[in-house]
Design an enzyme around this catalytic site. Structure first.
Site, PDB file in Angstrom:
ATOM      1  N   ASP A 177     -13.062  69.587 -20.377  1.00  0.00           N
ATOM      2  CA  ASP A 177     -12.165  70.447 -21.160  1.00  0.00           C
ATOM      3  C   ASP A 177     -11.531  69.621 -22.277  1.00  0.00           C
ATOM      4  OD1 ASP A 177      -9.837  72.523 -21.584  1.00  0.00           O
ATOM      5  OD2 ASP A 177     -11.222  73.447 -20.175  1.00  0.00           O
ATOM      6  N   HIS A 231      -5.090  73.203 -23.317  1.00  0.00           N
ATOM      7  CA  HIS A 231      -5.912  73.996 -22.417  1.00  0.00           C
ATOM      8  C   HIS A 231      -6.350  73.195 -21.195  1.00  0.00           C
ATOM      9  CE1 HIS A 231      -9.712  76.062 -21.178  1.00  0.00           C
ATOM     10  NE2 HIS A 231      -8.913  77.094 -21.273  1.00  0.00           N
ATOM     11  N   SER A 399     -11.321  81.482 -18.440  1.00  0.00           N
ATOM     12  CA  SER A 399     -11.086  80.037 -18.337  1.00  0.00           C
ATOM     13  C   SER A 399     -10.159  79.693 -17.193  1.00  0.00           C
ATOM     14  CB  SER A 399     -10.457  79.518 -19.635  1.00  0.00           C
ATOM     15  OG  SER A 399     -11.381  79.446 -20.661  1.00  0.00           O
TER      16      SER A 399
END
Length: 554
Positions: A177, A231, A399
């Site tokens: 990520d 994120h 996600s």
């Protein structure tokens, strides 16, 4: 206040924004050399030589800048060619293909990383983490405000699952990520370190990466996978935020190590070469599970990497994307052909398929025949990449559902380390709660909108407890009709464990309310359940089998 990001147009989009036209890195090309040609090649990456005359001549003509391996080239035979100037990778690929020595050539496509962010306005095992009450996906009493329609028990029953398993400290879970806030006190102790590498300016383990002590960053090509987007920190916290430490959140897995692999940059984009490299790295360095919340069009290099992960018995959990359609996006799309890939969709706090997410009226959890399971993914609070104390923002996307499934898979594997990835996936599917979503979408059995159902960590771990020594995967003995209506508790039995059971009813706070004796046979069994509306824990216990349910009385 909504945080606005500028997204790069991409052929592969992250699991939370709309897709636009195709995009690729204009001075990159990915190639894989044929086996026979590779055996005679004299690879010298320091000199940017592949040791194959046809390829080296083409590279020189096109102005090669440098060559990078994707994975360990001894295994993958795959390389990233980086030119000094922009090229047309589609036409250039044709020139390489005519050489007769490569298996394929393709552009280095761009992915984007996943989920939108919103700032918030200012027996059972319940952890003491201060913000656990915001983690509705783990424990949902139906009272949390500000997250849309909320239904009690629209969660994965994490507080019951933790009574069985909290994670294997020797297991490695990889996260590809945007990196992690590496010093965050609620997760820093969980970070995996490479036992074969030390901070000395050398490539101690011979993998081509210098000082990769805490994973790697393919964005800046260095050993510092620090998050500059946010994120990745949210994703990592869902899996492994430190539990029972009186601060912030609790990860679904309390013990395993987190391998931090940065493939997503601050502009929310990731190249296919970075994604593939992170997959190969995870498999080569002992990760049992990889969580990747990226997706897009099919790609040979990503398909090869996913297949490589399969040969290394690594579970690959990927998001379905958020375009509210049935178009397959990859790597999730590979679940149809690879037994180690788990494609994950998202649900709301009322157990419906997320459509839309809070950030766009046209968004929605993708669906299709390759979907395996769904999990809570909207309004997902978590750790902040810029603060050690903030708990005021939430993300939404498939996600966010993906790492939760990855964490539950890790608990199943901790209980049964002999399972194959396919067997872990089967347990997740068979233990998922069916017909909890909208009736038009969530029909009995598999459907394209909810897959096999919304994952339930507790039921999955009950599977592992019920597994006999000579069984490869346990079967679900009991199912219940939930919520309980008309004061009747219905139990559906497969008939593998018939007989006399104690039916024990506890209030949600753990206080025992009643115990009775019942007989259970194959098929439908009905028992009185004359209790006030609310949440209860019901245990069915015999000498040979025990099953615990969360029950809602209406």
């Amino acid at each position: 206040m909504k945080t606005i990001f500028t997204f790069l147009a991409a052929a592969v989009s992250y699991c939370g924004v709309a897709q636009s036209e195709a995009s690729f890195v204009k001075n990159h090309l990915i190639i894989k050399i044929k086996d026979a040609s590779y055996r005679s090649a004299r690879i010298n990456l320091q000199q940017n030589k592949l040791g194959i005359t046809k390829l080296d001549n083409l590279n020189m003509q096109l102005g090669i800048g440098h060559i990078e391996q994707i994975g360990q080239h001894q295994n993958t035979k795959t390389f990233l060619l980086v030119y000094q100037n922009d090229i047309d990778p589609v036409s250039v690929a044709k020139s390489y293909k005519t050489s007769g020595v490569i298996a394929y050539a393709e552009p280095d496509m761009i992915a984007q990383g996943g989920g939108e962010k919103m700032e918030m306005p200012k027996s059972q095992i319940i952890p003491n983490d201060l913000r656990f009450n915001r983690q509705w996906g783990l424990y949902n009493p139906g009272t949390q405000p500000g997250i849309g329609t909320v239904t009690a028990d629209a969660d994965v029953d994490m507080e019951l699952a933790w009574d069985i398993e909290t994670g294997d400290p020797d297991m490695i879970i990889a996260i590809s990520d945007s990196g992690l806030r590496l010093t965050h006190p609620d997760i820093a102790s969980r970070i995996w370190t490479n036992p074969l590498e030390t901070l000395n300016g050398l490539d101690d383990d011979g993998n081509g990466l210098i000082d990769d002590v805490k994973g790697w960053d393919w964005v800046f090509n260095d050993n510092d996978p620090t998050d500059d987007l946010g994120h990745g920190t949210n994703i990592a916290g869902i899996i492994g935020a430190v539990a029972n430490n009186n601060i912030l959140f609790a990860g679904a897995n309390w013990n395993s190590k987190l391998m931090i692999l940065k493939s997503l940059n601050a502009s929310n984009s990731a190249t296919y070469s970075a994604m593939a490299n992170s997959i190969y790295y995870a498999a080569d360095h002992g990760a049992k599970i990889l969580s990747m919340s990226l997706g897009g069009t099919a790609s040979i290099v990503i398909g090869d990497a996913a297949a490589y992960a399969n040969t290394h018995n690594m579970i690959f959990v990927a998001c379905m994307m958020n375009f509210n359609n049935d178009t397959p996006y990859y790597p999730a799309g590979y679940s149809a052909e690879l037994p180690n890939v788990i494609a994950v969709g998202s649900t709301n706090p009322d157990d419906s398929r997320t459509a839309p997410f809070f950030w766009s009226a046209t968004s929605g959890s993708n669906y299709g025949s390759h979907l395996n399971v769904v999990a809570p993914g909207n309004y997902t609070y978590g750790l902040d990449y810029q603060s050690d104390t903030s708990a005021a923002s939430y993300w939404g996307g498939t996600s966010q559902a993906t790492p939760l499934v990855a964490a539950i898979a890790s608990l199943i594997w901790a209980q049964h380390p002999s399972y194959t990835p396919e067997q872990v996936r089967t347990v997740l599917e068979n233990s998922a709660q069916d017909q909890v979503g909208k009736p038009a979408e969530d029909v009995a059995g598999f459907d394209q909108y909810m897959g096999h159902g919304r994952v339930n960590a507790h039921v999955a771990l009950q599977y592992t407890l019920a597994t006999k020594e000579n069984e490869s995967v346990a079967t679900q003995e009991f199912q219940i009709i939930n919520p309980v209506n008309q004061k009747t508790f219905q139990v559906l039995s497969k008939g593998n464990h018939p007989g006399r059971y104690s039916l024990i009813v506890h209030a949600i706070d753990g206080k025992e309310i009643n115990t009775s004796n019942v007989n259970i046979a194959a098929g439908e069994n009905k028992f009185p359940f004359d209790y006030p509306a609310g949440n209860y824990i019901v245990t069915l216990k015999s000498e040979s089998y025990t099953k615990i349910f969360r029950v809602i009385a209406q």
